[in-house]
Write a protein that holds these residues in place. Structure first.
Motif, mmCIF file in Angstrom:
data_model
loop_
_atom_site.group_PDB
_atom_site.id
_atom_site.type_symbol
_atom_site.label_atom_id
_atom_site.label_comp_id
_atom_site.label_asym_id
_atom_site.label_seq_id
_atom_site.Cartn_x
_atom_site.Cartn_y
_atom_site.Cartn_z
ATOM 1 N N GLN A 158 0.858 -1.190 0.000
ATOM 2 C CA GLN A 158 0.000 0.000 0.000
ATOM 3 C C GLN A 158 0.893 1.239 0.000
ATOM 4 O OE1 GLN A 158 -3.570 0.211 2.492
ATOM 5 N NE2 GLN A 158 -2.860 2.190 3.252
ATOM 6 N N PRO A 159 0.893 2.018 -1.091
ATOM 7 C CA PRO A 159 1.781 3.173 -1.174
ATOM 8 C C PRO A 159 1.486 4.226 -0.103
ATOM 9 C CG PRO A 159 0.956 2.573 -3.341
ATOM 10 C CD PRO A 159 0.151 1.794 -2.338
ATOM 11 N N PRO A 160 2.427 5.130 0.123
ATOM 12 C CA PRO A 160 2.199 6.220 1.076
ATOM 13 C C PRO A 160 0.937 7.012 0.747
ATOM 14 C CG PRO A 160 4.496 6.168 0.399
ATOM 15 C CD PRO A 160 3.778 5.187 -0.468
ATOM 16 N N PHE A 161 0.306 7.519 1.784
ATOM 17 C CA PHE A 161 -0.859 8.407 1.720
ATOM 18 C C PHE A 161 -2.164 7.698 1.362
ATOM 19 C CE2 PHE A 161 2.854 10.757 -0.098
ATOM 20 C CZ PHE A 161 3.145 11.532 1.010
ATOM 21 N N VAL A 162 -2.118 6.436 0.962
ATOM 22 C CA VAL A 162 -3.303 5.747 0.445
ATOM 23 C C VAL A 162 -4.214 5.290 1.583
ATOM 24 C CG1 VAL A 162 -4.078 3.655 -0.750
ATOM 25 C CG2 VAL A 162 -2.240 5.036 -1.722
ATOM 26 N N MET A 163 -5.526 5.391 1.357
ATOM 27 C CA MET A 163 -6.535 4.783 2.214
ATOM 28 C C MET A 163 -7.113 3.586 1.478
ATOM 29 S SD MET A 163 -8.556 8.151 3.626
ATOM 30 C CE MET A 163 -9.634 7.173 4.684
ATOM 31 N N SER A 164 -7.144 2.433 2.154
ATOM 32 C CA SER A 164 -7.647 1.234 1.499
ATOM 33 C C SER A 164 -8.731 0.570 2.338
ATOM 34 C CB SER A 164 -6.511 0.240 1.237
ATOM 35 O OG SER A 164 -6.073 -0.349 2.445
ATOM 36 N N GLN A 165 -9.486 -0.288 1.669
ATOM 37 C CA GLN A 165 -10.581 -1.000 2.344
ATOM 38 C C GLN A 165 -10.917 -2.224 1.523
ATOM 39 O OE1 GLN A 165 -14.029 -0.978 1.027
ATOM 40 N NE2 GLN A 165 -14.727 -2.349 2.660
ATOM 41 N N GLY A 166 -11.273 -3.324 2.194
ATOM 42 C CA GLY A 166 -11.786 -4.486 1.479
ATOM 43 C C GLY A 166 -10.982 -5.737 1.705
ATOM 44 N N GLN A 167 -11.502 -6.839 1.166
ATOM 45 C CA GLN A 167 -10.884 -8.159 1.271
ATOM 46 C C GLN A 167 -10.883 -8.834 -0.106
ATOM 47 O OE1 GLN A 167 -13.207 -10.182 4.275
ATOM 48 N NE2 GLN A 167 -12.288 -9.032 5.927
ATOM 49 N N PRO A 168 -9.820 -8.684 -0.886
ATOM 50 C CA PRO A 168 -8.581 -7.984 -0.567
ATOM 51 C C PRO A 168 -8.748 -6.466 -0.604
ATOM 52 C CG PRO A 168 -8.517 -8.759 -2.824
ATOM 53 C CD PRO A 168 -9.776 -9.332 -2.218
ATOM 54 N N ALA A 169 -7.831 -5.776 0.049
ATOM 55 C CA ALA A 169 -7.931 -4.325 0.145
ATOM 56 C C ALA A 169 -7.762 -3.672 -1.223
ATOM 57 C CB ALA A 169 -6.873 -3.791 1.107
ATOM 58 N N GLN A 170 -8.559 -2.629 -1.448
ATOM 59 C CA GLN A 170 -8.448 -1.814 -2.646
ATOM 60 C C GLN A 170 -8.274 -0.359 -2.242
ATOM 61 O OE1 GLN A 170 -12.138 -2.736 -4.688
ATOM 62 N NE2 GLN A 170 -11.183 -4.393 -5.830
ATOM 63 N N ALA A 171 -7.538 0.384 -3.044
ATOM 64 C CA ALA A 171 -7.325 1.800 -2.770
ATOM 65 C C ALA A 171 -8.623 2.566 -2.980
ATOM 66 C CB ALA A 171 -6.230 2.356 -3.673
ATOM 67 N N ARG A 172 -9.015 3.356 -1.991
ATOM 68 C CA ARG A 172 -10.256 4.125 -2.076
ATOM 69 C C ARG A 172 -10.010 5.619 -2.273
ATOM 70 N NH1 ARG A 172 -13.512 0.048 -3.404
ATOM 71 N NH2 ARG A 172 -13.624 -1.553 -1.792
ATOM 72 N N SER A 173 -8.955 6.125 -1.641
ATOM 73 C CA SER A 173 -8.654 7.559 -1.725
ATOM 74 C C SER A 173 -7.271 7.761 -1.136
ATOM 75 C CB SER A 173 -9.711 8.373 -0.969
ATOM 76 O OG SER A 173 -9.454 9.764 -1.080
ATOM 77 N N MET A 174 -6.924 9.010 -0.894
ATOM 78 C CA MET A 174 -5.728 9.328 -0.124
ATOM 79 C C MET A 174 -6.171 9.878 1.235
ATOM 80 S SD MET A 174 -3.113 8.478 -1.986
ATOM 81 C CE MET A 174 -1.994 8.758 -3.353
ATOM 82 N N ASN A 175 -5.281 9.831 2.198
ATOM 83 C CA ASN A 175 -5.608 10.217 3.573
ATOM 84 C C ASN A 175 -5.517 11.743 3.740
ATOM 85 O OD1 ASN A 175 -6.152 10.112 6.311
ATOM 86 N ND2 ASN A 175 -4.105 9.400 6.874
ATOM 87 N N PHE A 176 -6.348 12.452 2.999
ATOM 88 C CA PHE A 176 -6.240 13.913 2.963
ATOM 89 C C PHE A 176 -6.504 14.552 4.319
ATOM 90 C CE2 PHE A 176 -7.602 12.893 -1.510
ATOM 91 C CZ PHE A 176 -6.360 13.122 -2.068
ATOM 92 N N GLU A 177 -7.497 14.084 5.031
ATOM 93 C CA GLU A 177 -7.804 14.687 6.326
ATOM 94 C C GLU A 177 -6.648 14.481 7.301
ATOM 95 O OE1 GLU A 177 -9.480 16.890 9.166
ATOM 96 O OE2 GLU A 177 -10.145 16.705 7.068
ATOM 97 N N GLY A 178 -6.057 13.300 7.287
ATOM 98 C CA GLY A 178 -4.903 13.060 8.154
ATOM 99 C C GLY A 178 -3.741 13.979 7.818
ATOM 100 N N LEU A 179 -3.512 14.224 6.527
ATOM 101 C CA LEU A 179 -2.416 15.102 6.124
ATOM 102 C C LEU A 179 -2.669 16.531 6.598
ATOM 103 C CD1 LEU A 179 -1.742 13.819 2.488
ATOM 104 C CD2 LEU A 179 -0.715 13.073 4.638
ATOM 105 N N ARG A 180 -3.891 16.995 6.467
ATOM 106 C CA ARG A 180 -4.202 18.353 6.926
ATOM 107 C C ARG A 180 -3.992 18.474 8.434
ATOM 108 N NH1 ARG A 180 -8.750 17.312 3.364
ATOM 109 N NH2 ARG A 180 -8.429 18.373 1.362
ATOM 110 N N ARG A 181 -4.395 17.461 9.170
ATOM 111 C CA ARG A 181 -4.212 17.499 10.625
ATOM 112 C C ARG A 181 -2.743 17.513 11.010
ATOM 113 N NH1 ARG A 181 -8.775 13.250 13.043
ATOM 114 N NH2 ARG A 181 -10.605 14.300 12.141
#
Length: 265
Positions: A178-201
């Protein structure tokens, strides 16, 4: 030191325990253990093997740290578990020492928050400022970067890498890097977005967040091969000099991706 160690605790005389360390009742500490100043160990813990624990950690009851790896090839070699400073390790966590085939060290950095029932198998490397929710499980040789958040019951296959600032949803199953900044979910996991809120915080500027968005687009939105995406991402450093460390972080991670494993898609 004696006043801070409960009389029912079994601490080997050869263990190197700072005088300020508190150890709860019925805890067992082996001869090759080092525990740094200000650390507290709850009741009914077992700390064994060649284990080094830094300063100001808080280890809750029933943790098992430094047991031999769950690896049938292991033959008693003096491998290690190394834990940094200011970590919180909750109930029933199990961290194993490393194995000869994986560098010999399982390593946990600083300022991590590891909730109940987290398992770190042999040769795992965990960075700083991570949060592992309950029952996060890492197989052997898994690498987790700084500021990663793992949702409860996340499971990572052996040799998987999870890049810095990433996040997984509850019950995610990672078979690929799972590359940096990525948000994933699922079985198997799939990339859904980037962790933008975490980066802003964490104080990422709008320009840096925009660069992360552009990296997401290159990796996941424009139908590029991994090599093409890397070339486009590399160009972002010139367009947004402020984001050069973020671009470099991504490129270094992608440069180590195994063709057999790939990245979460």
């Amino acid at each position: 030191m004696a006043d801070l160690i409960h009389p029912t605790a079994l601490v080997d005389p050869a263990a190197r325990i700072d005088p300020s360390v508190a150890i709860g009742p019925y805890t067992v500490v082996g001869p090759n253990v080092t525990i740094g100043a200000g650390t507290t160990v709850g009741p009914h813990c077992v700390i064994e093997g060649h284990t080094t624990i830094g300063r100001d950690n808080r280890i809750f009851q029933f943790a098992s740290l430094g047991a031999i790896p769950q690896d049938k090839k292991y033959a008693g070699e003096p491998c290690e578990l190394v834990i940094g400073d200011r970590n919180t390790i909750r109930e029933f966590c199990t961290f194993n020492i490393g194995s000869p085939g994986g560098g010999g060290v399982t390593r946990v950095g600083n300022d991590n928050w590891l909730m109940a029932y987290v398992h770190l198998a042999h040769d795992c490397i965990v960075g700083d400022h991570t949060i592992f929710a309950n029952n996060s499980q890492l197989a052997g040789h898994v690498e987790v970067g700084d500021w990663v958040i793992l949702g409860g019951f996340t499971v990572a296959h052996q040799f998987v890498r999870i890049g810095a600032h990433g996040m997984t949803a509850m019950c995610s199953l990672l078979f690929a890097d799972q590359p940096p900044f990525v948000m994933s979910q699922g079985q198997p996991a799939q990339a859904r977005s980037m962790n933008f809120e975490g980066l802003r915080r964490r104080g990422f500027s709008p320009a840096r967040v925009s660069a992360v968005k552009a990296m997401h687009k290159a990796l996941y939105r424009d139908g590029l091969t991994l090599e093409q995406a890397q070339a486009r991402i590399a160009a972002l450093a010139a367009a947004t000099p402020e984001a050069q460390p973020d671009v470099q972080l991504m490129l270094e991670f992608l440069g180590r991706v195994s063709p057999q494993r790939g990245i979460v898609r």
